[in-house]
Enzyme design. Sequence first.
Site, mmCIF file in Angstrom:
data_model
loop_
_atom_site.group_PDB
_atom_site.id
_atom_site.type_symbol
_atom_site.label_atom_id
_atom_site.label_comp_id
_atom_site.label_asym_id
_atom_site.label_seq_id
_atom_site.Cartn_x
_atom_site.Cartn_y
_atom_site.Cartn_z
ATOM 1 N N ARG A 57 0.937 -1.052 0.150
ATOM 2 C CA ARG A 57 -0.112 -0.179 -0.096
ATOM 3 C C ARG A 57 0.945 1.339 0.025
ATOM 4 O O ARG A 57 0.493 2.215 -0.777
ATOM 5 C CB ARG A 57 -0.808 0.232 1.176
ATOM 6 C CG ARG A 57 -1.573 -1.138 1.571
ATOM 7 C CD ARG A 57 -3.027 -1.129 0.909
ATOM 8 N NE ARG A 57 -2.792 -1.661 -0.478
ATOM 9 C CZ ARG A 57 -2.662 -2.642 -0.903
ATOM 10 N NH1 ARG A 57 -2.458 -3.917 -0.037
ATOM 11 N NH2 ARG A 57 -2.568 -3.079 -2.071
ATOM 12 N N HIS A 105 -7.771 6.457 11.301
ATOM 13 C CA HIS A 105 -7.582 5.095 11.272
ATOM 14 C C HIS A 105 -5.656 4.960 11.124
ATOM 15 O O HIS A 105 -5.135 4.009 10.646
ATOM 16 C CB HIS A 105 -8.053 4.294 10.027
ATOM 17 C CG HIS A 105 -9.438 4.230 10.485
ATOM 18 N ND1 HIS A 105 -10.595 3.884 9.504
ATOM 19 C CD2 HIS A 105 -10.199 4.315 11.417
ATOM 20 C CE1 HIS A 105 -11.799 3.899 9.963
ATOM 21 N NE2 HIS A 105 -11.518 4.101 11.522
ATOM 22 N N GLY A 171 -17.172 9.877 -0.075
ATOM 23 C CA GLY A 171 -16.635 8.545 -0.571
ATOM 24 C C GLY A 171 -16.160 7.648 0.790
ATOM 25 O O GLY A 171 -15.232 7.065 0.797
HETATM 26 P P1 OAD Z 1 -15.129 1.672 1.354
HETATM 27 O O1 OAD Z 1 -14.309 0.885 0.532
HETATM 28 O O2 OAD Z 1 -16.055 0.794 2.585
HETATM 29 O O3 OAD Z 1 -16.339 2.499 0.742
HETATM 30 C C1 OAD Z 1 -15.785 3.311 -0.184
HETATM 31 C C2 OAD Z 1 -16.869 4.322 -0.669
HETATM 32 O O4 OAD Z 1 -16.413 5.406 -1.574
HETATM 33 C C3 OAD Z 1 -18.266 3.821 -1.078
HETATM 34 O O5 OAD Z 1 -19.199 4.362 -0.614
HETATM 35 C C4 OAD Z 1 -17.978 4.094 -2.604
HETATM 36 O O6 OAD Z 1 -19.345 4.278 -3.181
HETATM 37 C C5 OAD Z 1 -17.488 5.549 -2.578
HETATM 38 N N1 OAD Z 1 -16.714 5.681 -3.789
HETATM 39 C C6 OAD Z 1 -16.075 4.786 -4.719
HETATM 40 N N2 OAD Z 1 -15.509 5.685 -5.853
HETATM 41 C C7 OAD Z 1 -15.702 6.927 -5.414
HETATM 42 C C8 OAD Z 1 -15.231 8.023 -6.115
HETATM 43 N N3 OAD Z 1 -14.823 8.156 -7.083
HETATM 44 N N4 OAD Z 1 -15.606 9.056 -5.472
HETATM 45 C C9 OAD Z 1 -16.410 9.252 -4.453
HETATM 46 N N5 OAD Z 1 -16.782 8.171 -3.505
HETATM 47 C C10 OAD Z 1 -16.493 6.928 -4.129
HETATM 48 O O7 OAD Z 1 -14.101 2.649 2.285
HETATM 49 P P2 OAD Z 1 -14.306 3.600 3.670
HETATM 50 O O8 OAD Z 1 -15.863 3.565 4.002
HETATM 51 O O9 OAD Z 1 -13.373 4.745 3.550
HETATM 52 O O10 OAD Z 1 -10.079 1.059 7.870
HETATM 53 O O11 OAD Z 1 -13.744 2.390 4.716
HETATM 54 C C11 OAD Z 1 -13.663 2.749 5.883
HETATM 55 C C12 OAD Z 1 -12.529 1.967 6.741
HETATM 56 O O12 OAD Z 1 -12.648 0.412 6.340
HETATM 57 C C13 OAD Z 1 -11.277 2.275 6.350
HETATM 58 O O13 OAD Z 1 -10.561 3.361 6.833
HETATM 59 C C14 OAD Z 1 -10.575 0.881 6.740
HETATM 60 C C15 OAD Z 1 -11.234 -0.170 5.990
HETATM 61 O O14 OAD Z 1 -11.326 -1.213 6.496
HETATM 62 C C16 OAD Z 1 -9.242 0.176 8.385
HETATM 63 O O15 OAD Z 1 -8.371 -0.149 7.750
HETATM 64 C C17 OAD Z 1 -9.035 0.205 9.698
#
Ligand code: OAD
Length: 229
Positions: A57, A105, A171
Amino acid sequence: MNKKIVVLTGAGVSAESGIRTFRDSWGLWEEYKIEDVATFDAWVRNPVLVLEFYNQRRKQLCEVSPNLAHFALVKLEEKYDVRIITQNVDDLHERAGSTNVMHLHGELKKARSTKDPELVYEIEGWELKIGDKCEKGSQLRPHIVWFGEAVPMIEPASELASEADIFIVIGTSLNVYPAAGLIHYVPAGSPKYLVDPNAVYLQGIPNLSILQEKAGTGVPLLVERLLSL
Ligand code: OAD
């Protein structure tokens, strides 16, 4: 005094920079199991695999750049007191030029002592290896909040959310708590915006506007709108 805008970002804000999200199709958690690479148990069981996961990463992070969404949030500082709370472990908000970024995080480019959590170091280059030690002689681990671990920044983040004149969510699937609960601290009367191309499950939030757009399109639009108020 300028109005305070609090922005909660997730993996989606960095997607157009080329960083994979976690839960979309092609998301990282489709290829890897959380319990193999992102828990303290995984670290105890197989530290080499965990280091390798985060090394990859980190290596990729060195090769990408902030996108239009990151830069638009910097522009917002011309008129507002902007505080970013990010769930992302990348440093793209900082590299774009945002001045106030809180990492919930952890941070990919930092390592932490396994003996004394106060000892945090910048990682030179992209590789953290077995044998890399802190000044007290213990192995360094990624400075990441793993699943099942406490989120030390959640208190200051909740406080910030409770002071928001405007709250923007960009996002994030809002699957991971406590980060996903931050919106409930925002005053009911404060306008809230969600920028995400997919429908994110958010119910019963007053004053919420949804921009169903990718961050690189939706955030610059929203920023222009807020700057013209
Ligand atoms: P997710 O992968 O769960 O969600 C990503 C979000 O981004 C989704 O709602 C998509 O619809 C959206 N998305 C995708 N492409 C996009 C774009 N071009 N513009 C805007 N939005 C877009 O990621 P997180 O919610 O960030 O934690 O995940 C939360 C946590 O889970 C992370 O911080 C990580 C993960 O496991 C740890 O590692 C502790």
